[in-house]
Design a protein around this motif. Structure first.
Motif, PDB file in Angstrom:
ATOM      1  N   TRP A 178       0.832  -1.209   0.000  1.00 54.32           N
ATOM      2  CA  TRP A 178       0.000   0.000   0.000  1.00 54.32           C
ATOM      3  C   TRP A 178       0.864   1.255   0.000  1.00 54.32           C
ATOM      4  N   ALA A 179       1.913   1.230   0.828  1.00 57.43           N
ATOM      5  CA  ALA A 179       2.811   2.386   0.864  1.00 57.43           C
ATOM      6  C   ALA A 179       3.497   2.606  -0.478  1.00 57.43           C
ATOM      7  N   LEU A 180       3.781   1.523  -1.194  1.00 57.66           N
ATOM      8  CA  LEU A 180       4.471   1.640  -2.476  1.00 57.66           C
ATOM      9  C   LEU A 180       3.535   2.058  -3.601  1.00 57.66           C
ATOM     10  N   LEU A 181       2.402   1.389  -3.729  1.00 56.16           N
ATOM     11  CA  LEU A 181       1.547   1.569  -4.902  1.00 56.16           C
ATOM     12  C   LEU A 181       0.550   2.700  -4.741  1.00 56.16           C
ATOM     13  N   VAL A 182       0.047   2.905  -3.536  1.00 53.79           N
ATOM     14  CA  VAL A 182      -0.993   3.909  -3.326  1.00 53.79           C
ATOM     15  C   VAL A 182      -0.389   5.238  -2.861  1.00 53.79           C
ATOM     16  N   GLU A 183       0.481   5.176  -1.844  1.00 54.85           N
ATOM     17  CA  GLU A 183       1.070   6.397  -1.300  1.00 54.85           C
ATOM     18  C   GLU A 183       2.364   6.804  -2.010  1.00 54.85           C
ATOM     19  N   CYS A 184       2.841   5.968  -2.926  1.00 50.30           N
ATOM     20  CA  CYS A 184       4.055   6.268  -3.700  1.00 50.30           C
ATOM     21  C   CYS A 184       5.254   6.521  -2.787  1.00 50.30           C
ATOM     22  N   ARG A 185       5.385   5.699  -1.749  1.00 42.00           N
ATOM     23  CA  ARG A 185       6.524   5.764  -0.829  1.00 42.00           C
ATOM     24  C   ARG A 185       7.239   4.418  -0.867  1.00 42.00           C
ATOM     25  N   ALA A 308      12.404  10.093  -9.247  1.00 42.63           N
ATOM     26  CA  ALA A 308      12.536   8.997 -10.211  1.00 42.63           C
ATOM     27  C   ALA A 308      11.608   7.846  -9.881  1.00 42.63           C
ATOM     28  N   TRP A 309      11.270   7.723  -8.566  1.00 42.45           N
ATOM     29  CA  TRP A 309      10.420   6.600  -8.169  1.00 42.45           C
ATOM     30  C   TRP A 309       8.931   6.965  -8.157  1.00 42.45           C
ATOM     31  N   SER A 310       8.588   8.196  -8.452  1.00 48.43           N
ATOM     32  CA  SER A 310       7.178   8.595  -8.380  1.00 48.43           C
ATOM     33  C   SER A 310       6.463   8.256  -9.676  1.00 48.43           C
ATOM     34  N   PRO A 311       5.439   7.392  -9.619  1.00 48.24           N
ATOM     35  CA  PRO A 311       4.729   7.060 -10.865  1.00 48.24           C
ATOM     36  C   PRO A 311       3.960   8.235 -11.436  1.00 48.24           C
ATOM     37  N   THR A 312       3.616   9.228 -10.598  1.00 49.02           N
ATOM     38  CA  THR A 312       2.848  10.373 -11.087  1.00 49.02           C
ATOM     39  C   THR A 312       3.726  11.516 -11.548  1.00 49.02           C
ATOM     40  N   ALA A 313       5.065  11.313 -11.540  1.00 41.16           N
ATOM     41  CA  ALA A 313       5.955  12.404 -11.929  1.00 41.16           C
ATOM     42  C   ALA A 313       5.753  12.780 -13.391  1.00 41.16           C
ATOM     43  N   THR A 314       5.589  11.771 -14.249  1.00 42.40           N
ATOM     44  CA  THR A 314       5.424  12.043 -15.678  1.00 42.40           C
ATOM     45  C   THR A 314       4.118  12.785 -15.948  1.00 42.40           C
ATOM     46  N   LEU A 315       3.042  12.369 -15.259  1.00 41.63           N
ATOM     47  CA  LEU A 315       1.764  13.041 -15.455  1.00 41.63           C
ATOM     48  C   LEU A 315       1.816  14.473 -14.950  1.00 41.63           C
ATOM     49  N   GLN A 316       2.481  14.690 -13.784  1.00 42.58           N
ATOM     50  CA  GLN A 316       2.587  16.047 -13.273  1.00 42.58           C
ATOM     51  C   GLN A 316       3.393  16.934 -14.206  1.00 42.58           C
ATOM     52  N   GLN A 317       4.468  16.376 -14.746  1.00 44.25           N
ATOM     53  CA  GLN A 317       5.262  17.171 -15.672  1.00 44.25           C
ATOM     54  C   GLN A 317       4.474  17.508 -16.930  1.00 44.25           C
TER      55      GLN A 317
END
Length: 338
Positions: A178-185, A308-317
């Protein structure tokens, strides 16, 4: 009649005729014992033993005394000396009894470790070694002997406890995912990967014998009575990693619940002879160590590639960076064609 010229206005120096004689460039004299020697002269220690002794005493005092403008408190805080407010030379120049009392006052925990070091050195050097034909001696097995007999007489209760322990392992896994996939930690997931990799290497390198009194169950994790590494406990290490991450996110109640369940889990593993005491202790230490390594890994990666580990980084950019559209080039007709 000649008039005496007065010195220029603003000049307080006497005339050149009354100037002081030039300084001598001869080396100054220094006193060593009862002799006066020049700086370039050589002094033999055997000429005056008393002078040499006095010279050594003066050198020791000069080394022990702090320099001018020396601030003990600032120096001790920056260099972290054994006793706050004391420099090393001043510290050792004090009476031994006073130094011991100050060390006991300011550093009680290292002093307790020093006493335990001496105690266990005496225990280790006077202990009888376990013979090769005897099973390993485990103090946790001794303390849980009555609980082991209680579970051995009740196989159904042992199966229920094993199933509950498997549920607790699933809770650990679910929280880390959950921490990895949902909270991106990803720190807890990275720590778990580090920990289980080290466990696999060490567990294969030193394969401890399974205790003869082992109480197995088909629903215990890993499910199906399969073989497993004894050193070290992945159950305990995974729970510690999850608990540390909960405290990092200030989920104090959930962290305390996991700690209590982890303690009961370790008690059950000792009672069923599923792990040795050293397996549980190293599992706790491995959880803390791998979490620290995961944090250090994230710091290194953040300096090289941010988010680099944030899955939403590309969408935010994509949302923040505007899309620059190129203007359409329309060809104009040549004047000769008009």
């Amino acid at each position: 009649m000649t008039s005496r010229k007065s010195p220029p206005r603003g000049c307080k120096n006497p005339p050149e005729s009354a100037a002081s004689p030039p300084e001598s460039h001869e080396p100054p004299l220094r006193t060593v014992g009862s002799k006066k020697l020049k700086e370039d002269d050589h002094y033999d220690a055997g000429d005056d033993g008393l002078g040499t002794l006095k010279m050594m005493v003066m050198m020791i005092r000069a080394l022990a005394a702090p320099p001018k403008g020396f601030h003990h408190k600032a120096f001790s805080q920056s260099a972290r000396h054994p006793v706050p407010g004391k420099s090393p030379m001043v510290w050792w120049s004090r009476p031994l009894g006073q130094v011991i009392l100050e060390v006991l006052r300011f550093h009680p925990i290292p002093c307790a470790f020093a006493v335990s070091l001496l105690f266990f050195m005496g225990v280790e050097y006077s202990l009888l070694m376990v013979s090769p034909s005897s099973p390993p001696y485990d103090l946790g097995f001794v303390f849980t002997h009555s609980l082991h007999l209680f579970l051995a007489r009740r196989p159904s209760l042992n199966t229920i406890l094993a199933a509950l322990n498997t549920v607790f392992v699933g809770m650990q896994t679910a929280y880390i995912l959950w921490a990895l996939l949902v909270e991106c930690r990803p720190r807890a997931a990275i720590a778990a990967l580090f920990m289980f990799t080290c466990r696999g290497i060490l567990g294969y390198a030193t394969q401890l014998p399974l205790p003869k009194e082992f109480l197995g169950s088909g629903v215990d994790f890993p499910v199906g009575n399969v073989s497993f590494f004894l050193f070290f406990s992945g159950h305990v290490g995974g729970s510690v990693i999850a608990s540390i991450d909960m405290r990092r996110m200030q989920r104090w109640e959930l962290a305390w619940i996991f700690d209590a369940l982890n303690f009961l889990q370790g008690l059950r593993l000792l009672a069923t002879r599923g792990h040795y005491t050293i397996d549980l202790a190293v599992g706790v230490g491995a959880g803390f160590l791998c979490d620290a390594l995961a944090g250090r890994y994230q710091e290194i990666k953040s300096t090289s590639s941010k988010d680099a580990w944030s899955p939403t980084a590309t969408l935010q950019q994509q949302q923040l960076v505007p899309v620059v559209q190129q203007p359409l080039l329309v060809s104009k007709p040549h004047p000769s064609t008009l």
